[in-house]
Enzyme design. Structure first.
Site, PDB file in Angstrom:
ATOM      1  N   ASP A  99      -7.220  -4.254   4.342  1.00  0.00           N
ATOM      2  CA  ASP A  99      -7.271  -4.548   3.026  1.00  0.00           C
ATOM      3  C   ASP A  99      -7.514  -6.363   3.172  1.00  0.00           C
ATOM      4  O   ASP A  99      -8.170  -6.693   2.016  1.00  0.00           O
ATOM      5  CB  ASP A  99      -6.124  -4.625   2.449  1.00  0.00           C
ATOM      6  CG  ASP A  99      -6.180  -2.901   2.108  1.00  0.00           C
ATOM      7  OD1 ASP A  99      -5.714  -2.151   2.915  1.00  0.00           O
ATOM      8  OD2 ASP A  99      -6.335  -2.636   0.820  1.00  0.00           O
ATOM      9  N   ARG A 148      -4.437  -5.671  -8.414  1.00  0.00           N
ATOM     10  CA  ARG A 148      -3.756  -5.478  -7.019  1.00  0.00           C
ATOM     11  C   ARG A 148      -3.858  -6.775  -6.207  1.00  0.00           C
ATOM     12  O   ARG A 148      -4.922  -7.165  -6.261  1.00  0.00           O
ATOM     13  CB  ARG A 148      -4.201  -4.349  -6.265  1.00  0.00           C
ATOM     14  CG  ARG A 148      -4.012  -3.009  -7.019  1.00  0.00           C
ATOM     15  CD  ARG A 148      -4.428  -1.556  -6.321  1.00  0.00           C
ATOM     16  NE  ARG A 148      -3.563  -1.735  -5.313  1.00  0.00           N
ATOM     17  CZ  ARG A 148      -3.537  -0.640  -4.263  1.00  0.00           C
ATOM     18  NH1 ARG A 148      -4.489   0.114  -4.342  1.00  0.00           N
ATOM     19  NH2 ARG A 148      -2.608  -0.364  -3.341  1.00  0.00           N
ATOM     20  N   GLN A 178      -2.336   9.185   1.096  1.00  0.00           N
ATOM     21  CA  GLN A 178      -3.738   8.860   0.890  1.00  0.00           C
ATOM     22  C   GLN A 178      -4.440   9.684   2.495  1.00  0.00           C
ATOM     23  O   GLN A 178      -5.441  10.336   2.444  1.00  0.00           O
ATOM     24  CB  GLN A 178      -4.091   7.552   1.382  1.00  0.00           C
ATOM     25  CG  GLN A 178      -4.025   6.870   0.296  1.00  0.00           C
ATOM     26  CD  GLN A 178      -2.631   5.831   0.233  1.00  0.00           C
ATOM     27  OE1 GLN A 178      -1.522   6.332   0.625  1.00  0.00           O
ATOM     28  NE2 GLN A 178      -2.726   5.065  -0.511  1.00  0.00           N
ATOM     29  N   GLY A 223      -8.385   1.564  -2.169  1.00  0.00           N
ATOM     30  CA  GLY A 223      -9.156   1.162  -0.866  1.00  0.00           C
ATOM     31  C   GLY A 223      -9.872   0.057  -1.215  1.00  0.00           C
ATOM     32  O   GLY A 223     -10.488  -0.168  -2.322  1.00  0.00           O
ATOM     33  N   ALA A 224      -9.830  -1.088  -0.247  1.00  0.00           N
ATOM     34  CA  ALA A 224     -10.482  -2.354  -0.584  1.00  0.00           C
ATOM     35  C   ALA A 224     -11.784  -2.376  -1.198  1.00  0.00           C
ATOM     36  O   ALA A 224     -12.033  -3.016  -2.247  1.00  0.00           O
ATOM     37  CB  ALA A 224     -10.114  -3.103   0.334  1.00  0.00           C
ATOM     38  N   ASN A 236      -3.160  -3.742   6.634  1.00  0.00           N
ATOM     39  CA  ASN A 236      -3.716  -2.548   6.159  1.00  0.00           C
ATOM     40  C   ASN A 236      -2.674  -1.728   5.653  1.00  0.00           C
ATOM     41  O   ASN A 236      -1.443  -2.225   5.563  1.00  0.00           O
ATOM     42  CB  ASN A 236      -4.478  -1.780   7.255  1.00  0.00           C
ATOM     43  CG  ASN A 236      -5.166  -0.654   6.846  1.00  0.00           C
ATOM     44  OD1 ASN A 236      -5.963  -0.572   5.834  1.00  0.00           O
ATOM     45  ND2 ASN A 236      -5.043   0.752   7.551  1.00  0.00           N
TER      46      ASN A 236
END
Ligand code: MRU
Length: 333
Positions: free
Chosen positions: A225, A86, A184, A53-54, A235
Site C-alpha cells: 500500500d 482512505r 480478501q 487495493g492500492a 501492506n
C-alpha cells in the site's frame, strides 16, 4: 494502447461518462457492477471497499476527479473529498496529485488522464509480472490479502507475477491466507485465481507457519500500500507476521508493486499512517456477531514490514534489492 479489460480482468470500466466498479464486498458469490455517476459515489465506493487495493483505489479516484469536472464542481473540493477516503494507500494521493497537474483541467482532458492512469497501471502490472516471474522458485507460493487484478487497474501485482509464471507454463501452486477480517484472500484471491485456472488453496491466517515448517511453501509474495524510501512496506494487516515466519523458515519474501506505490517523501515506515477501520469488521462475520456484546476491539487495517525482511521489491522498472535506499531511488533515475 487500449487494453482488453475482459482479458486482463479489471475491477473497473469507464463507459459513457460512468465509472462502473465490480462490487468486491459481494464477491465471490455475486458479480455486481456498481455505477458511479458522480464523484461522491466514487468516494463512498472507496471508503466502503466496493473498490480496494492500492492501485485500484488510485485509478478509481482519478475517474472520480473526471466525474467531478463533468459535474462542474470546484476541483479542489472534489480532490479533498476523495483524499479523505482512505489514508494508507499512497496510490490514492499519487493519482490525485497527477490529476491536479492536468492543464487546462477540462472534463475532456481529465477523462483522458484518468484513462491513462488506469491503462498505465495495467501495463505496469504486466511488466511487474515479467520481472518477477523468474524470481519465484518452483512449488508453492503463499500470498496474503489480494494483490491481484481486483486490486489494480487489472492483471495484478503479486498475483500478476504468479499469472506471468503461469502463462509461461510454470506449474506453480498458490496458498492464499484468508486475511481476516475482510477476507480478501478467501473471497477475492481465491475467486480470481480460480477464474484464471491457477491452482489455489485457502488457509486460515494461523496455518502458514505450520505449512512452512512442513516444507509445503517455497516463497511468499505480497503487494504493498505504501513503500517508504528505505523499503519499509505497509501492506494488509498480518503481512508483517508472514514476513517474520518466512525469515524463520529461510523462505524468500517478495513485494510486488508499481512505482506509484513508492513514497519517496518519507524516509521509513514509521511515517506511514495506518488506517484503523470500524470494529464491526472484527466483531462480526457477515451479519453474525462472534464476540460478546460491547467488547472492545482493535482493527488496524495495515502493518509495516521492515525492509530487512524483504528479499526483493519487484516493480515495472525492474527489481530492487537491498539496500533499498539506493535501489529504489535508482528505479526513478
Ligand atoms: O484494505 P485493502 O483491501 O484495500 O488492502 C489491500 C492490500 O493490502 C493490498 O495487498 C495492497 O493494496 C496491494 S494491491 C495490488
Amino acid at each position: 494502447m487500449t487494453p482488453d479489460l475482459e482479458k486482463v480482468l479489471s475491477p473497473m470500466r469507464w463507459h459513457d461518462g460512468v465509472l462502473e466498479l465490480l462490487d468486491q464486498r459481494l464477491l465471490p458469490h455475486e458479480e455486481t457492477w456498481v455505477q458511479c455517476r458522480d464523484y461522491r459515489a466514487v468516494a463512498r465506493a472507496i471508503k466502503e471497499m466496493v473498490v480496494r487495493g492500492a492501485p485500484a483505489i488510485g485509478c478509481a479516484a482519478a475517474y472520480g476527479v473526471a466525474l467531478g469536472a463533468r459535474q462542474k464542481e470546484p476541483l479542489d473540493k472534489v480532490v479533498a473529498v476523495l483524499r479523505a477516503t482512505r489514508p494508507t494507500a499512497v496510490n490514492l494521493f499519487w493519482a490525485l496529485d497527477r490529476m491536479g497537474r492536468v492543464q487546462p483541467p477540462t472534463p475532456e482532458r481529465l477523462e483522458k488522464e484518468a484513462l491513462a492512469i488506469h491503462y498505465e497501471d495495467i501495463a505496469a502490472c504486466i511488466a511487474i509480472g515479467q520481472h518477477g516471474a523468474p524470481l519465484l522458485p518452483d512449488g508453492t507460493v503463499l500470498t496474503h490479502c489480494n494483490a491481484g487484478a481486483l486490486a489494480t487497474g487489472g492483471y495484478g501485482t503479486a498475483l500478476g507475477v504468479v499469472r506471468a509464471a503461469h502463462e509461461a507454463g510454470r506449474k506453480l501452486k498458490v496458498i492464499a491466507d484468508e486475511t481476516r477480517p475482510f477476507l480478501q484472500g478467501a473471497r477475492l484471491t481465491a475467486w480470481e485465481l480460480q477464474k484464471s485456472g491457477i491452482e489455489v488453496s485457502v488457509i486460515t491466517d494461523n496455518m502458514a507457519a505450520h505449512l512452512m515448517s512442513k516444507g509445503e511453501i517455497q516463497s511468499v509474495i505480497v503487494g504493498a500500500d505504501r513503500i517508504a524510501a528505505n523499503g519499509d512496506t505497509a501492506n494488509k494487516i498480518g503481512t508483517y507476521g508472514v514476513a517474520l515466519i518466512a525469515r524463520e523458515h529461510k523462505l524468500p519474501f517478495f513485494v510486488a508493486a508499481p512505482r506509484s506505490t513508492i513514497d519517496r517523501s518519507i524516509p521509513d515506515g514509521a511515517h506511514i499512517v495506518i488506517e484503523e477501520r470500524d470494529g464491526r469488521e472484527v466483531t462480526h462475520l457477515g451479519e453474525r456477531a462472534i464476540t460478546p456484546d460491547g467488547v472492545s476491539v482493535r482493527n488496524p487495517a495495515f502493518d509495516v514490514t521492515p525492509n530487512v525482511l524483504i528479499a526483493a521489491i519487484i516493480t515495472e522498472a525492474g527489481v530492487a534489492r537491498p539496500p533499498y535506499i539506493d535501489s529504489l531511488a535508482g528505479l526513478f533515475s
